[in-house]
Scaffold this motif. Structure first.
Motif, PDB file in Angstrom:
ATOM      1  N   LYS A 286      -3.248  -1.845  -7.139  1.00 50.84           N
ATOM      2  CA  LYS A 286      -3.058  -0.442  -6.733  1.00 50.84           C
ATOM      3  C   LYS A 286      -2.508   0.380  -7.899  1.00 50.84           C
ATOM      4  O   LYS A 286      -2.939   1.510  -8.117  1.00 50.84           O
ATOM      5  CB  LYS A 286      -2.135  -0.352  -5.522  1.00 50.84           C
ATOM      6  CG  LYS A 286      -1.919   1.099  -5.115  1.00 50.84           C
ATOM      7  CD  LYS A 286      -1.681   1.335  -3.668  1.00 50.84           C
ATOM      8  CE  LYS A 286      -1.735   2.843  -3.385  1.00 50.84           C
ATOM      9  NZ  LYS A 286      -1.394   3.163  -2.026  1.00 50.84           N
TER      10      LYS A 286
ATOM     11  N   ASP B 222       0.799  -1.217   0.000  1.00 55.16           N
ATOM     12  CA  ASP B 222       0.000   0.000   0.000  1.00 55.16           C
ATOM     13  C   ASP B 222       0.836   1.273   0.000  1.00 55.16           C
ATOM     14  O   ASP B 222       0.984   1.929  -1.027  1.00 55.16           O
ATOM     15  CB  ASP B 222      -0.970  -0.005   1.188  1.00 55.16           C
ATOM     16  CG  ASP B 222      -1.910   1.180   1.169  1.00 55.16           C
ATOM     17  OD1 ASP B 222      -2.220   1.666   0.069  1.00 55.16           O
ATOM     18  OD2 ASP B 222      -2.333   1.652   2.246  1.00 55.16           O
TER      19      ASP B 222
ATOM     20  N   LYS C 104       1.421   8.948  -2.139  1.00 55.27           N
ATOM     21  CA  LYS C 104       0.863   9.728  -1.026  1.00 55.27           C
ATOM     22  C   LYS C 104       1.933   9.854   0.047  1.00 55.27           C
ATOM     23  O   LYS C 104       2.473   8.838   0.505  1.00 55.27           O
ATOM     24  CB  LYS C 104      -0.373   9.042  -0.438  1.00 55.27           C
ATOM     25  CG  LYS C 104      -1.631   9.270  -1.243  1.00 55.27           C
ATOM     26  CD  LYS C 104      -2.851   8.760  -0.494  1.00 55.27           C
ATOM     27  CE  LYS C 104      -4.117   8.997  -1.284  1.00 55.27           C
ATOM     28  NZ  LYS C 104      -5.303   8.411  -0.638  1.00 55.27           N
TER      29      LYS C 104
ATOM     30  N   LEU D 188      -9.719   2.736  -2.527  1.00 60.21           N
ATOM     31  CA  LEU D 188      -8.634   2.144  -1.722  1.00 60.21           C
ATOM     32  C   LEU D 188      -8.813   2.451  -0.246  1.00 60.21           C
ATOM     33  O   LEU D 188      -8.115   1.898   0.598  1.00 60.21           O
ATOM     34  CB  LEU D 188      -7.270   2.677  -2.189  1.00 60.21           C
ATOM     35  CG  LEU D 188      -6.835   2.303  -3.597  1.00 60.21           C
ATOM     36  CD1 LEU D 188      -5.532   2.998  -3.958  1.00 60.21           C
ATOM     37  CD2 LEU D 188      -6.651   0.790  -3.714  1.00 60.21           C
ATOM     38  N   ASN D 189      -9.739   3.364   0.044  1.00 61.07           N
ATOM     39  CA  ASN D 189      -9.993   3.688   1.456  1.00 61.07           C
ATOM     40  C   ASN D 189     -11.009   2.742   2.086  1.00 61.07           C
ATOM     41  O   ASN D 189     -11.477   2.988   3.194  1.00 61.07           O
ATOM     42  CB  ASN D 189     -10.489   5.133   1.577  1.00 61.07           C
ATOM     43  CG  ASN D 189      -9.427   6.121   1.145  1.00 61.07           C
ATOM     44  OD1 ASN D 189      -8.236   5.913   1.380  1.00 61.07           O
ATOM     45  ND2 ASN D 189      -9.840   7.181   0.471  1.00 61.07           N
TER      46      ASN D 189
ATOM     47  N   ARG E 173      -9.687   6.189  -6.945  1.00 63.93           N
ATOM     48  CA  ARG E 173      -8.671   5.921  -5.925  1.00 63.93           C
ATOM     49  C   ARG E 173      -9.286   5.879  -4.514  1.00 63.93           C
ATOM     50  O   ARG E 173      -8.790   5.190  -3.643  1.00 63.93           O
ATOM     51  CB  ARG E 173      -7.546   6.966  -5.985  1.00 63.93           C
ATOM     52  CG  ARG E 173      -6.431   6.655  -5.003  1.00 63.93           C
ATOM     53  CD  ARG E 173      -5.140   7.391  -5.305  1.00 63.93           C
ATOM     54  NE  ARG E 173      -4.110   6.990  -4.348  1.00 63.93           N
ATOM     55  CZ  ARG E 173      -2.831   7.278  -4.448  1.00 63.93           C
ATOM     56  NH1 ARG E 173      -2.408   7.993  -5.467  1.00 63.93           N
ATOM     57  NH2 ARG E 173      -1.961   6.877  -3.546  1.00 63.93           N
TER      58      ARG E 173
ATOM     59  N   GLU F 136      -6.838  11.203  -6.598  1.00 65.59           N
ATOM     60  CA  GLU F 136      -8.098  10.899  -5.916  1.00 65.59           C
ATOM     61  C   GLU F 136      -9.176  11.917  -6.252  1.00 65.59           C
ATOM     62  O   GLU F 136      -9.866  12.423  -5.372  1.00 65.59           O
ATOM     63  CB  GLU F 136      -7.840  10.858  -4.405  1.00 65.59           C
ATOM     64  CG  GLU F 136      -8.781   9.898  -3.684  1.00 65.59           C
ATOM     65  CD  GLU F 136      -8.331   9.589  -2.269  1.00 65.59           C
ATOM     66  OE1 GLU F 136      -7.207   9.097  -2.091  1.00 65.59           O
ATOM     67  OE2 GLU F 136      -9.120   9.828  -1.335  1.00 65.59           O
TER      68      GLU F 136
HETATM   69  N1  GLY Z   1      -3.613   4.168   0.871  1.00 61.54           N
HETATM   70  C1  GLY Z   1      -4.579   4.612  -0.024  1.00 61.54           C
HETATM   71  C2  GLY Z   1      -4.021   5.270  -1.239  1.00 61.54           C
HETATM   72  O1  GLY Z   1      -2.840   5.202  -1.480  1.00 61.54           O
HETATM   73  O2  GLY Z   1      -4.758   5.882  -1.954  1.00 61.54           O
END
Ligand code: GLY
Length: 369
Positions: free
Chosen positions: A227, A137, A143, A245-246, A242, A237
């Motif tokens: 991912k 992740d 991020k 992914l949360n 995206r 996002e």
């Molecule tokens: N951990 C979530 C992201 O990278 O969007």
């Protein structure tokens, strides 16, 4: 060994997944500019277990390596540590075109990535994740952030690494609890977008958690590929893609906040519980079947991860948990989008969730299981 591209135009990079990557990185021409100076930022665990073999190959290749150790776990994602690290990088004479190495878990990657994002308005860095959670992740997708008094990851930047080396050998020294916590993020990819992978994980969880070579490589590479696809579609996002992914994170962050972000509940454990809650809440709204919610619960339990918030001994009610959610950076005009399920492998972003209803649901969960 797998090489997974993250396709982002001029900011594209590869994620390498395999064994012995740290030893082979120089010989394979992956790591940058041996022969000159290199900065390595790492946490104590990563340095103790893997520092020597990495430093050995870098020094053999003629690199003068300056090492910076990050202390203090999650608390290191702070303004003061950011200042200390950026001052240190400046003192080392790091240039924009250099590649700072970040070796360790999510804390080191997030802190170093953010330092590099603001250093000289953007300096390169390479992620060398040594925990399962960081491999599947946080090291992928750019991020970066620190925490502030107002909450986790509220100050940060999108800043992509130029390379990620996920060396599976590093997982062998992870404490079992941390490995299981990282597995929650692996399971997440199955639950949110890949029913086949979910079924494979249910059949192979023991092999993955015992680090059987083919099983762990398949689990990590499949997670990273999922991912990478999502990040390529929605790097910042903005489209909602995206945000999927949360899954499990909105509930999970509230639980982490209620337990004081302590060792009592690791991030991955909170995500596991959060996924169970998201699935049960989806079933309560008739978005998904009760059977799917139960299958998610069984898969989490099978990995030795927590499934019941009543067992956490929280001294708060659903309204207090929801109050923690109100600080979420995803709040939009007073509402909070939730990642919910239509079925296993098909998550969606629900923008019609009333926080009062979530509080009632959490009260039920605190009492009835
Ligand atoms: N951990 C979530 C992201 O990278 O969007």
């Amino acid at each position: 060994m797998a090489v997974i591209p993250v396709e982002l135009g001029g900011r594209s990079y590869d994620v390498h997944v395999g064994r012995g990557l740290l030893e082979r990185a120089v010989a394979d021409g992956l790591l940058p500019s041996p022969g000159g100076g290199l900065c390595l930022v790492a946490d104590g665990n990563a340095l103790a277990h893997h520092g020597e073999r990495l430093l050995h190959v870098l020094k053999e290749a003629g690199a003068a390596v300056a090492v910076y150790e990050v202390h203090g776990g999650e608390a290191a994602k702070s303004w003061s540590e950011l200042e200390r690290l950026t001052d240190w990088l400046l003192a080392q004479g790091v240039e924009r075109g250099d590649r700072v190495l970040a070796m360790g878990g999510g804390v080191v990657g997030d802190l170093t990535g953010f330092a590099c994002a603001i250093l000289k308005r953007g300096t390169g860095f390479v992620q060398l994740p040594t925990t399962l959670l960081a491999q599947v992740d946080s090291s992928v997708g750019g991020k970066t952030a620190i925490n502030t008094a107002a909450g986790k990851n509220l100050v940060g930047a999108f800043h992509q690494p130029s390379l990620v080396l996920a060396d599976l050998d590093t997982l062998a020294t992870l404490p079992e609890r941390e490995l299981r916590a990282g597995y929650a993020e692996v399971l997440k990819y199955g639950v949110l977008g890949d029913a086949e992978f979910f079924d494979w994980l249910c059949a192979n969880a023991d092999a993955v958690l015992s680090l059987v070579p083919d099983a762990i490589e398949h689990a990590v590479a499949t997670s990273i590929a999922a991912k990478a696809r999502i990040v390529a579609e929605d790097e910042r996002e903005t489209s909602g893609r995206r945000a999927l992914l949360n899954l499990g994170h909105t509930f999970g962050h509230a639980l982490e906040a209620a337990t004081g972000f302590s060792e009592g509940l690791l991030h991955g454990e909170a995500v596991a519980l959060g996924m169970v809650l998201a699935a049960r809440y989806s079933a309560r709204r008739d978005d998904c079947s009760l059977d799917d919610a139960e299958r998610v619960t069984r898969a989490v339990s099978q990995a030795g991860l927590p499934t019941e918030i009543s067992a956490l001994g929280l001294e708060c009610d659903g309204a207090a948990l929801v109050d923690h959610m109100r600080h979420d950076k995803k709040m939009q005009g007073g509402t909070l989008p939730f990642v919910l399920l239509r079925t296993i492998g098909a998550a969606f972003l629900a923008k019609d969730v009333a926080l009062e209803d979530v509080a009632l649901f959490l009260d039920e969960q605190l009492q009835t299981h």
